[in-house]
Design a protein around this motif. Structure first.
Motif: not given
Ligand SMILES: [Zn+2]
Length: 257
Positions: A163-179
């Motif tokens: 959802t809404d957020t400013r970009y930060f470096d390890d943001l992607a590391n917290y999320y997962e999934g096929d979609l």
């Protein structure tokens, strides 16, 4: 009865002020049919009208989730609580919301709260259960108000919604999934920097490598740039199938197979 499936209906794809206030795009949030569990996410302005138009029945909702208290996400939350509880005649349903949506200049009216079966306060690292669906809020986003992204796990699929957020470096590391669903307000990075831009979304998609990514919550610059063309370009550049959500779009997660 149809086969058990997981389906997401976009009741709106508008993000940020102008696209919402002028309703260039609708702003009703998303309706999740996860097996037999129906969940409403971020009921922004017009949600009630969108649900009626698409013949969705709020009295069948198990839960309403609010990622954060900003008006484009919460505008219709009170009327949707009223609809879910049939005007308060049935004590039912759960509302999930950050603490500041409840306590400080609250967006959820006090008189409606006793209608609900429970109110669950979202927290960083939180994990919650709605029937056979599990829900996690891995990290507090960088946004002017308390904001969480979501990871849903059904018996069939795992998917994340950033959802809404400013970009930060390890943001992607917290999320997962096929979609992966991402709120992409801006075409280019820059002020106001509290939202993700398209190049940042691309970086996140490349890191998480979902089978399919869906872009939504478009601000003016994204809307003007033709979101479906942007999604096509991102698909070519990343090798991952990227879709631009459209108002009313229904996405069947069986497509991830
Ligand atoms: Zn916001």
């Amino acid at each position: 009865m149809a086969e058990i499936s997981d389906m997401i209906t976009f009741l709106g794809t508008a993000g940020a002020r102008f696209v919402v206030t002028r309703q260039f795009l609708a702003s009703g949030g998303a309706w999740l049919n996860l097996g037999s569990t129906q969940i409403l996410l971020d009921p922004g302005p017009g949600c009630l009208v969108q649900t009626a138009k698409r013949k969705l029945d709020p009295s069948k909702l198990e839960a309403i989730i609010l990622s954060h208290r900003h008006l484009d996400h919460s505008g219709d939350i009170n009327i949707m609580i009223e609809a879910m509880t049939e005007g308060g005649t049935k004590k039912r349903g759960i509302v999930f919301a950050p603490a500041d949506a409840m306590n400080q200049d609250p967006v959820i009216l006090s008189y409606l709260r006793p209608y609900l079966r429970t109110i669950e306060i979202l927290k960083a690292g939180g994990s919650y259960v709605i029937n056979d669906v599990s829900l996690r809020t891995p990290i507090k986003h960088k946004h002017p108000v308390e904001t969480y992204g979501l990871i849903f796990q059904t018996p069939r699929h795992t998917f994340s919604w950033i959802t809404d957020t400013r970009y930060f470096d390890d943001l992607a590391n917290y999320y997962e999934g096929d979609l992966l669903i991402i709120n992409v307000v801006r075409l280019d990075p820059g002020a106001p920097i509290d939202h993700l831009s398209l190049p940042e979304a691309k970086r996140i998609i490349e890191k998480i490598k979902p089978k399919i990514a869906i872009l939504t919550h478009f601000g003016m610059t994204m809307w003007r740039a033709k979101t479906w063309e942007l999604a096509e370009r991102l698909t070519e550049e990343t090798g991952i199938s990227v879709i631009a959500a459209r108002d009313g779009m229904r996405f069947d997660l069986a497509r991830l197979k």
